[in-house]
Design a protein around this motif. Structure first.
Motif, short mmCIF file in Angstrom:
data_model
loop_
_atom_site.label_atom_id
_atom_site.label_comp_id
_atom_site.label_asym_id
_atom_site.label_seq_id
_atom_site.Cartn_x
_atom_site.Cartn_y
_atom_site.Cartn_z
N PRO A 191 0.83 -1.20 0.00
CA PRO A 191 0.00 0.00 0.00
C PRO A 191 0.86 1.25 0.00
CG PRO A 191 0.12 -0.94 2.19
CD PRO A 191 0.88 -1.88 1.30
N SER A 192 0.31 2.35 -0.49
CA SER A 192 1.10 3.57 -0.45
C SER A 192 0.30 4.77 0.02
CB SER A 192 1.75 3.85 -1.81
OG SER A 192 0.79 3.81 -2.82
N MET A 193 1.05 5.70 0.63
CA MET A 193 0.47 6.96 1.08
C MET A 193 0.96 8.07 0.17
SD MET A 193 0.91 6.87 5.18
CE MET A 193 0.52 5.35 6.04
N ASN A 194 -0.01 8.81 -0.34
CA ASN A 194 0.30 9.99 -1.13
C ASN A 194 0.13 11.19 -0.21
OD1 ASN A 194 0.49 11.95 -3.18
ND2 ASN A 194 -1.71 11.84 -3.57
N CYS A 195 1.25 11.75 0.25
CA CYS A 195 1.19 12.78 1.29
C CYS A 195 1.30 14.19 0.71
CB CYS A 195 2.34 12.59 2.29
SG CYS A 195 2.48 10.91 2.89
N ILE A 196 0.40 15.06 1.16
CA ILE A 196 0.58 16.50 0.89
C ILE A 196 0.39 17.26 2.20
CG2 ILE A 196 -0.08 16.52 -1.56
CD1 ILE A 196 -2.86 17.67 -0.58
N ASP A 197 0.95 18.46 2.27
CA ASP A 197 0.88 19.25 3.49
C ASP A 197 -0.52 19.83 3.69
OD1 ASP A 197 3.47 18.69 4.07
OD2 ASP A 197 4.26 20.71 3.69
N GLY A 198 -1.05 19.64 4.89
CA GLY A 198 -2.37 20.18 5.23
C GLY A 198 -2.38 21.70 5.08
N PHE A 199 -3.45 22.22 4.57
CA PHE A 199 -3.70 23.64 4.35
C PHE A 199 -2.72 24.28 3.38
CE2 PHE A 199 -6.07 22.82 8.22
CZ PHE A 199 -7.31 23.29 7.83
N PHE A 200 -1.40 24.21 3.67
CA PHE A 200 -0.44 24.86 2.77
C PHE A 200 -0.65 24.38 1.34
CE2 PHE A 200 1.96 24.69 6.85
CZ PHE A 200 1.91 26.06 7.11
#
Ligand SMILES: Cc1ncc(C[n+]2csc(CCOP(=O)(O)OP(=O)(O)O)c2C)c(N)n1
Lengths: 311, 393
Positions: free
Chosen positions: B162-171
């Motif tokens: 499985p993978s997590m596609n991470c982005i910064d919250g709000f920013f």
């Protein structure tokens, strides 16, 4: 129409022998009876607990049907996921539209009444089409007989031990079956392995239900109940005969008592056969508790008779 | 040809999900990822996807349902943040162990307590050992691109993780940017059809998933799982190249900005790396030999590649947007430092902990860090191994 014994004996074996559940365990008896109740392909989601650990010790498996275990509290969520994928692929034409798959979740009372209750409630509210079976041995047996919210008043367990000042569990069990009825489910039932016609018939109805159905099966545990392994079936029948565990079903809100003892036996008949209640038969405090159990049982039974229009 | 349009980070990801059209999505809302789920639910309601969307009652059930749905035999996605990810923690390990290629869009947010809805990486870092691939995007475009790549990477037969596609919250999640959105058909063609591996819905071949696994086999199974991570690294590189060939935006394990001749360099994840790019450009114009290692892939951790990129620097700062309570350093620093030490790269490295709970970091603060690195370089004086940038007192 429930199948007869001969027909049942010819059903495919979906949970094989050679698993490692204890002698006299009520769980595999119930599971086998339930899985005999449908001809359709069945996918099983199993919560952590005795059934799961004892039937799948790698590299062996006692399951002849697709089976998944993820964790303890999520059998209903796992069944939701299986069923959701099935519905998706079927809607997309990727699965034979004429083949009806059935989904079953098996979990103990711990995985149902306690830690898994949220997931169960959620899955039922979402109306996934699956049969949820609680294999209710009234304690956490897999981890060594700790109390659960299904453990009855007065029961000795390892976390509600009968001691000098506290005589076993001090609260009555949660009435989960009624909690499930309150979810407005199309089909809810209680049964025991001892009355196979009752259990298989209920499972047939559950499998035929569109949407979620729930069966609470009282499955005696010789190890935790401190009874002889040969007595599982008898003791389950005593639970029905004393009305400690009434056999009934609720179909779209309609209550029906499926087994009415000719003569309602006193609760002692059920209690005295099990070591977990042994302390109640010594001294006045115990007698008080037994009286309390009798009163509680009578009150619940009367209420049930009323709901079923029999009072 | 893609179409350039203004999109918030969350909607860029929802757009990718619409194009991917997963078979099942099971999710539960939590700020700042909520919009992904909401926007996607509207796509479902409008018939723009054929997904069966399951609005579960908790994140624990979301990840449980996703794991089971994937095991049943189809493409599965999900989104969450912070406490939602924490509630999935138990199941995250199981998804990876069962080798189910679920893709989870993680909009990074601080973990409670105290409750805080803003960005840091404590959620992702808390799940770093769970066996999931973790890819950090710098902006909405990368959130979109990485979402599509995660599907292809996770589903590769030699990966199945499985993978997590991470982005910064709000920013990133709540900021509008111009995003190039590719054609639906091109995305579908690029990811290809789902190829199930031993699906549970194949009732002719019953199969037991998630059995009891004792001392006699568990270790071998874990060893087996471990062998998938080098494959995942290769897959990330190959799929990043293939993505570049198809859409013109190529990706790798990291992005090296002016690192070839850099004397002072910073390592950062996510949106902060974008800001560092501006700072590097500014410092370069002033003659400072500054560089940046924007780490894209945190899991599998690309030790060798990081060391190769940094080993000729004279001083390095590793930026952690998360603390590791009770440890001396932030999680990213510990791993970079261990990689450098193991490979004999004797470069002074300092750890910068910053931006917890959404605290902003400004270009001048980043420039200050480069200034401190310059001091270390010239005086050879050791600096504080850990400093907290942007915190009072
Ligand atoms: C989150 C979590 N907490 C605790 C456990 C430990 N545990 C495993 S099985 C079990 C009890 C199972 O009891 P029950 O659901 O009644 O099933 P039984 O074993 O009696 O059939 C417990 C507490 C666990 N596996 N996961």
């Amino acid at each position: 129409m429930p199948k007869n014994l001969k027909q049942l004996s010819e059903s495919p074996v979906r949970l094989t022998g050679g698993h490692r559940l204890c002698p006299g365990c009520g769980e595999p008896i119930a599971v086998r009876q339930i899985l005999m109740a449908t001809e359709d392909p069945v996918l099983v989601a199993n919560a952590t607990g005795c059934l799961e650990v004892s039937t799948t010790i790698f590299p062996y498996t006692a399951w002849n049907v697709p089976w998944i275990h993820i964790a303890f509290e999520n059998a209903a969520a796992a069944a939701s996921g299986l069923e959701a994928m099935y519905v998706s692929l079927k809607n997309q034409g990727k699965i034979d539209p004429d083949q009806n798959y059935k989904f079953v979740a098996f979990a103990g009372d711990g995985g149902t009444y306690d830690i898994g209750f949220q997931a169960l409630s959620g899955a039922v509210e979402r109306r996934h089409s699956f049969v949820y079976v609680c294999l209710n041995n009234q304690a956490y047996m897999n981890t060594g007989v700790q109390r659960s919210s299904a453990s009855p008043l007065g029961a000795h367990t390892t976390t509600s031990p009968a001691g000098r000042v506290i005589p076993g569990k001090t609260m009555v069990q949660k009435d989960l079956t009624e909690c499930m009825v309150a979810h407005d489910m199309p089909y809810v039932a209680q049964s025991i392995p001892g009355r196979w016609r009752d259990l298989v018939g209920k499972a047939e109805k559950a499998f035929a239900t569109e949407g979620p159905s729930f069966i609470n099966v009282l499955t005696p545990c010789p190890l935790g109940w401190l009874c002889d392994p040969s007595e599982t079936v008898d003791i389950s029948m005593l639970a029905a005969d004393t009305c400690i565990w009434p056999l009934y079903e609720v179909e779209n809100g309609e209550y029906k008592i499926t087994y009415k003892p000719k003569e309602k036996k006193p609760v002692e008949e059920f209690l005295k056969r099990q070591g977990r209640f042994k302390h109640l038969f010594k001294g006045e405090d115990g007698a008080e508790i037994i009286k309390g159990i009798q009163e509680y049982t009578d009150r619940k039974w009367e209420a049930l008779l009323k709901k079923a229009g029999e009072a | 040809m893609g179409k350039v349009m203004p999109l918030e980070g969350n909607n860029a990801i929802a757009e990718a999900m619409r194009q991917i059209n997963p078979d099942v999505v099971a999710a539960y809302p939590i700020t700042p990822s909520t919009e992904i789920v909401q926007t996607f639910a509207k796509f479902v309601a409008d018939g723009k996807v054929t997904t069966n969307f399951v609005a579960v009652e908790s994140e624990h059930s979301a990840m449980s349902a996703c794991t089971a749905a994937a095991a049943a035999g189809g493409r599965v996605m999900n989104a969450t943040s912070a406490n939602g990810l924490a509630l999935m923690w138990e199941i995250l390990y199981i998804t990876a162990s069962l080798r189910q290629p679920v893709v989870l869009n993680l909009v990074n947010r601080a973990l409670s307590g105290n409750i805080n809805i803003h960005c840091d990486h404590s959620d992702g870092m808390g799940a770093r050992d769970s066996g999931w691939i973790q890819i950090y995007g710098e902006n909405a475009q990368e959130g979109y691109d990485n979402c599509i790549q995660c599907v292809a990477i996770s589903e590769r037969e030699d990966v199945r993780l499985p993978s997590m596609n991470c982005i910064d919250g709000f920013f990133v999640s709540h900021a509008y940017e111009m995003v190039e959105v590719e054609e639906d058909a091109a995305v579908q063609e690029w990811i290809g059809p789902y190829k199930p591996v031993r699906p549970l819905l194949d009732i002719k071949n019953p199969y037991t998933v998630g059995p009891l696994d004792l001392w006699d086999y568990y270790f071998e199974h874990k060893r087996n799982q471990l062998s998938a991570y080098p494959n995942a690294k290769e897959a990330i590189i190959e799929e990043g190249k293939r993505f570049g060939q198809a859409f013109g935006r190529e990706y790798g394990l990291m992005e090296c900005v002016d690192l070839e001749d850099a004397e002072v360099a910073v390592v950062a994840l996510g949106s902060t790396a974008g800001m560092c790019k501006d700072v590097v450009a500014d410092l370069r114009s002033k003659g400072v030999k500054a560089g940046l290692l924007k780490l894209r892939v945190f899991r599998p951790f690309p030790d060798a590649e990081i060391v190769a990129a940094l080993r000729n620097c004279k001083a390095v700062a590793v930026f952690d947007r998360a603390a590791s309570y009770g440890a001396s350093y932030g999680p990213l620093y510990s791993e970079v430092a261990a990689a450098m030490y193991t490979r004999g790269a004797n470069v002074p490295c300092v750890n910068i902990i910053y931006g917890l709970g959404g605290r902003e970091i400004r270009p001048d603060q980043i420039a200050d860090v480069y200034g401190k690195l310059n001091d270390i370089k010239t005086t050879g004086q050791p600096a504080d191994p850990v400093s907290y940038v942007g915190v009072r007192g």
